[in-house]
Motif scaffolding. Structure first.
Motif, PDB file in Angstrom:
ATOM      1  N   SER A   1       0.829  -1.199   0.000  1.00 26.69           N
ATOM      2  CA  SER A   1       0.000   0.000   0.000  1.00 26.69           C
ATOM      3  C   SER A   1       0.861   1.245   0.000  1.00 26.69           C
ATOM      4  CB  SER A   1      -0.885   0.007   1.247  1.00 26.69           C
ATOM      5  OG  SER A   1      -1.524   1.247   1.387  1.00 26.69           O
ATOM      6  N   LEU A   2       0.560   2.182  -0.897  1.00 25.02           N
ATOM      7  CA  LEU A   2       1.326   3.414  -0.979  1.00 25.02           C
ATOM      8  C   LEU A   2       0.662   4.557  -0.226  1.00 25.02           C
ATOM      9  CD1 LEU A   2       2.370   3.338  -4.735  1.00 25.02           C
ATOM     10  CD2 LEU A   2       3.670   2.588  -2.749  1.00 25.02           C
ATOM     11  N   ASN A   3      -0.618   4.423   0.104  1.00 26.18           N
ATOM     12  CA  ASN A   3      -1.305   5.527   0.753  1.00 26.18           C
ATOM     13  C   ASN A   3      -1.469   5.349   2.252  1.00 26.18           C
ATOM     14  OD1 ASN A   3      -3.279   3.584   0.998  1.00 26.18           O
ATOM     15  ND2 ASN A   3      -4.564   4.411  -0.631  1.00 26.18           N
TER      16      ASN A   3
ATOM     17  N   THR B   1      -5.369  -1.968   5.693  1.00 29.05           N
ATOM     18  CA  THR B   1      -5.079  -2.664   6.938  1.00 29.05           C
ATOM     19  C   THR B   1      -4.040  -3.746   6.734  1.00 29.05           C
ATOM     20  OG1 THR B   1      -6.899  -4.202   6.513  1.00 29.05           O
ATOM     21  CG2 THR B   1      -7.395  -2.247   7.817  1.00 29.05           C
ATOM     22  N   SER B   2      -3.746  -4.086   5.493  1.00 27.87           N
ATOM     23  CA  SER B   2      -2.810  -5.155   5.175  1.00 27.87           C
ATOM     24  C   SER B   2      -1.847  -4.675   4.109  1.00 27.87           C
ATOM     25  CB  SER B   2      -3.584  -6.382   4.688  1.00 27.87           C
ATOM     26  OG  SER B   2      -2.727  -7.307   4.086  1.00 27.87           O
ATOM     27  N   ALA B   3      -0.586  -5.120   4.191  1.00 23.43           N
ATOM     28  CA  ALA B   3       0.412  -4.654   3.238  1.00 23.43           C
ATOM     29  C   ALA B   3       0.204  -5.248   1.853  1.00 23.43           C
ATOM     30  CB  ALA B   3       1.808  -5.008   3.751  1.00 23.43           C
ATOM     31  N   PHE B   4      -0.194  -6.529   1.778  1.00 25.45           N
ATOM     32  CA  PHE B   4      -0.404  -7.178   0.489  1.00 25.45           C
ATOM     33  C   PHE B   4      -1.870  -7.056   0.107  1.00 25.45           C
ATOM     34  CE2 PHE B   4       3.229  -9.529   2.317  1.00 25.45           C
ATOM     35  CZ  PHE B   4       4.169  -9.228   1.354  1.00 25.45           C
TER      36      PHE B   4
ATOM     37  N   ALA C   1      13.609 -15.959   9.402  1.00 22.80           N
ATOM     38  CA  ALA C   1      13.511 -16.491  10.757  1.00 22.80           C
ATOM     39  C   ALA C   1      13.631 -15.384  11.795  1.00 22.80           C
ATOM     40  CB  ALA C   1      14.596 -17.553  10.979  1.00 22.80           C
ATOM     41  N   GLN C   2      14.516 -14.444  11.538  1.00 22.34           N
ATOM     42  CA  GLN C   2      14.742 -13.347  12.483  1.00 22.34           C
ATOM     43  C   GLN C   2      13.551 -12.386  12.544  1.00 22.34           C
ATOM     44  OE1 GLN C   2      18.307 -11.075  11.666  1.00 22.34           O
ATOM     45  NE2 GLN C   2      17.521  -9.273  12.719  1.00 22.34           N
ATOM     46  N   VAL C   3      13.070 -11.960  11.388  1.00 29.81           N
ATOM     47  CA  VAL C   3      12.013 -10.946  11.352  1.00 29.81           C
ATOM     48  C   VAL C   3      10.663 -11.518  11.785  1.00 29.81           C
ATOM     49  CG1 VAL C   3      10.774  -9.305   9.896  1.00 29.81           C
ATOM     50  CG2 VAL C   3      13.220  -9.658   9.559  1.00 29.81           C
ATOM     51  N   LEU C   4      10.384 -12.769  11.430  1.00 29.74           N
ATOM     52  CA  LEU C   4       9.108 -13.376  11.783  1.00 29.74           C
ATOM     53  C   LEU C   4       9.062 -13.900  13.213  1.00 29.74           C
ATOM     54  CD1 LEU C   4       8.432 -15.362   8.476  1.00 29.74           C
ATOM     55  CD2 LEU C   4       7.329 -13.249   9.209  1.00 29.74           C
ATOM     56  N   ALA C   5      10.211 -13.921  13.879  1.00 30.59           N
ATOM     57  CA  ALA C   5      10.314 -14.522  15.212  1.00 30.59           C
ATOM     58  C   ALA C   5       9.307 -14.014  16.236  1.00 30.59           C
ATOM     59  CB  ALA C   5      11.735 -14.341  15.747  1.00 30.59           C
ATOM     60  N   PRO C   6       8.973 -12.727  16.282  1.00 31.89           N
ATOM     61  CA  PRO C   6       8.004 -12.300  17.304  1.00 31.89           C
ATOM     62  C   PRO C   6       6.636 -12.956  17.160  1.00 31.89           C
ATOM     63  CG  PRO C   6       9.187 -10.414  16.408  1.00 31.89           C
ATOM     64  CD  PRO C   6       9.508 -11.588  15.527  1.00 31.89           C
TER      65      PRO C   6
ATOM     66  N   GLY D   1       5.347  -7.359   5.807  1.00 31.97           N
ATOM     67  CA  GLY D   1       4.058  -7.372   5.128  1.00 31.97           C
ATOM     68  C   GLY D   1       3.311  -8.675   5.341  1.00 31.97           C
ATOM     69  N   MET D   2       4.050  -9.787   5.380  1.00 28.85           N
ATOM     70  CA  MET D   2       3.437 -11.093   5.595  1.00 28.85           C
ATOM     71  C   MET D   2       2.794 -11.169   6.969  1.00 28.85           C
ATOM     72  SD  MET D   2       5.274 -14.811   5.532  1.00 28.85           S
ATOM     73  CE  MET D   2       4.383 -16.255   6.122  1.00 28.85           C
ATOM     74  N   ILE D   3       3.516 -10.749   8.009  1.00 30.53           N
ATOM     75  CA  ILE D   3       2.967 -10.784   9.367  1.00 30.53           C
ATOM     76  C   ILE D   3       1.667  -9.981   9.441  1.00 30.53           C
ATOM     77  CG2 ILE D   3       3.321  -9.998  11.742  1.00 30.53           C
ATOM     78  CD1 ILE D   3       6.246 -10.735  11.468  1.00 30.53           C
ATOM     79  N   LYS D   4       1.678  -8.771   8.875  1.00 30.06           N
ATOM     80  CA  LYS D   4       0.483  -7.912   8.920  1.00 30.06           C
ATOM     81  C   LYS D   4      -0.688  -8.579   8.201  1.00 30.06           C
ATOM     82  CE  LYS D   4       3.110  -3.608   9.228  1.00 30.06           C
ATOM     83  NZ  LYS D   4       3.520  -2.368   8.536  1.00 30.06           N
ATOM     84  N   ASP D   5      -0.417  -9.230   7.067  1.00 32.28           N
ATOM     85  CA  ASP D   5      -1.511  -9.840   6.316  1.00 32.28           C
ATOM     86  C   ASP D   5      -2.034 -11.081   7.039  1.00 32.28           C
ATOM     87  OD1 ASP D   5      -2.711  -9.328   3.489  1.00 32.28           O
ATOM     88  OD2 ASP D   5      -2.593 -11.500   3.692  1.00 32.28           O
ATOM     89  N   LEU D   6      -1.152 -11.892   7.593  1.00 25.75           N
ATOM     90  CA  LEU D   6      -1.598 -13.093   8.310  1.00 25.75           C
ATOM     91  C   LEU D   6      -2.409 -12.708   9.540  1.00 25.75           C
ATOM     92  CD1 LEU D   6       1.533 -15.458   8.109  1.00 25.75           C
ATOM     93  CD2 LEU D   6      -0.504 -15.415   6.641  1.00 25.75           C
ATOM     94  N   LEU D   7      -2.010 -11.651  10.228  1.00 31.78           N
ATOM     95  CA  LEU D   7      -2.777 -11.182  11.375  1.00 31.78           C
ATOM     96  C   LEU D   7      -4.152 -10.683  10.926  1.00 31.78           C
ATOM     97  CD1 LEU D   7      -0.023  -9.267  13.383  1.00 31.78           C
ATOM     98  CD2 LEU D   7      -1.260 -11.312  14.145  1.00 31.78           C
ATOM     99  N   ALA D   8      -4.170  -9.913   9.820  1.00 32.86           N
ATOM    100  CA  ALA D   8      -5.446  -9.367   9.330  1.00 32.86           C
ATOM    101  C   ALA D   8      -6.398 -10.455   8.909  1.00 32.86           C
ATOM    102  CB  ALA D   8      -5.173  -8.409   8.165  1.00 32.86           C
ATOM    103  N   LYS D   9      -5.868 -11.586   8.404  1.00 30.05           N
ATOM    104  CA  LYS D   9      -6.712 -12.669   7.919  1.00 30.05           C
ATOM    105  C   LYS D   9      -6.952 -13.752   8.969  1.00 30.05           C
ATOM    106  CE  LYS D   9      -5.836 -12.055   2.993  1.00 30.05           C
ATOM    107  NZ  LYS D   9      -5.387 -10.656   3.098  1.00 30.05           N
ATOM    108  N   GLY D  10      -6.435 -13.539  10.184  1.00 26.51           N
ATOM    109  CA  GLY D  10      -6.716 -14.462  11.276  1.00 26.51           C
ATOM    110  C   GLY D  10      -5.886 -15.722  11.294  1.00 26.51           C
ATOM    111  N   LEU D  11      -4.795 -15.773  10.543  1.00 28.98           N
ATOM    112  CA  LEU D  11      -3.951 -16.966  10.544  1.00 28.98           C
ATOM    113  C   LEU D  11      -2.960 -16.981  11.697  1.00 28.98           C
ATOM    114  CD1 LEU D  11      -5.102 -16.975   7.589  1.00 28.98           C
ATOM    115  CD2 LEU D  11      -3.013 -18.189   6.954  1.00 28.98           C
ATOM    116  N   LEU D  12      -2.758 -15.810  12.316  1.00 31.08           N
ATOM    117  CA  LEU D  12      -1.908 -15.723  13.488  1.00 31.08           C
ATOM    118  C   LEU D  12      -2.736 -15.203  14.656  1.00 31.08           C
ATOM    119  CD1 LEU D  12       1.372 -14.126  12.048  1.00 31.08           C
ATOM    120  CD2 LEU D  12       0.987 -16.514  12.652  1.00 31.08           C
ATOM    121  N   PRO D  13      -2.462 -15.700  15.857  1.00 29.45           N
ATOM    122  CA  PRO D  13      -3.242 -15.229  17.028  1.00 29.45           C
ATOM    123  C   PRO D  13      -2.906 -13.788  17.394  1.00 29.45           C
ATOM    124  CG  PRO D  13      -1.465 -16.714  17.705  1.00 29.45           C
ATOM    125  CD  PRO D  13      -1.480 -16.728  16.198  1.00 29.45           C
TER     126      PRO D  13
END
Length: 203
Positions: free
Chosen positions: A14-16, A20-23, A60-65, A191-203
């Motif tokens: 998203s450029l603007n 709610t999600s990067a992808f 592995a490092q960035v997705l760790a949280p 961007g992946m973390i934000k999208d997975l959270l938005a779609k409910g794949l991560l708690p």
């Protein structure tokens, strides 16, 4: 063809700042939430072995949280050269107790010419010079910029549940080929973390 990946996300980020999600075009399986991710193994299908290992470590490092991620080179050794070998590598990871697999794969590339604008310069009031018609002031000047030929690469980012080798989530992103591997992976992972959270794949 593509020894290094990049980090200027051109299309799907998203450029603007309003999304709610990067992808914007990510696909998610209707039953994705029914498949626990467990431990995730990250595969980066890059031509350079050094880039591949660095990219997997960065994921592995960035997705760790948010996710328990391990670099694939430490699990299956050499990079799978094609889809069949990748499927076998995912099966091996499943046997070793991993619940999901993240796969980064370049799918196509093209050359484009882009315009890079130059910086603008502000000058104090009265700055200028005397010409034939008297004093000419220049409170603002702009560097004209330049055109540059770049390689645009389409990368595919996919997340599989290893039980049944079930595709849970997938997206494509256009990136500009460069040597900034760390920046590319960090932005893709973020961007992946934000999208997975938005779609409910991560708690």
């Amino acid at each position: 063809m593509w020894s290094r990946v990049v980090i200027l996300l051109v299309c799907l980020v998203s450029l603007n700042g309003c999304a709610t999600s990067a992808f914007q075009q990510a696909w998610v399986a209707p039953d994705a939430q029914a498949h626990p991710l467990g431990k995730t193994v990250a595969f980066a299908m890059l031509a350079s072995e050094a880039d591949r290992r660095r990219a997997e470590d960065l994921f592995a490092q960035v997705l760790a949280p948010a996710m328990d991620v391990t670099a694939a080179y430490g699990v299956v050794g050499e990079a799978p050269p094609d889809r069949d070998a990748l499927a076998k590598a995912r099966a091996k990871a499943r046997e070793l107790g991993y619940g999901s697999a993240l796969v980064l794969r370049p799918v196509s590339s093209r050359d484009e010419v882009i315009y890079r604008p130059g910086p603008g310069y502000m000058f104090a009031p009265g700055w200028g010079y005397y010409g034939r018609h008297g004093f000419i002031g220049h409170p603002f000047m702009m560097d004209p910029g330049y055109y540059q030929k770049v390689r645009v690469v389409v990368v595919e980012l996919s997340l599989y549940a290893l039980a049944g080798d079930h595709l849970l989530w997938s997206t494509n992103a256009e990136v500009v080929d460069s040597a900034e591997l760390e920046g590319v992976v960090r932005r893709l992972a973020d961007g992946m973390i934000k999208d997975l959270l938005a779609k409910g794949l991560l708690p």
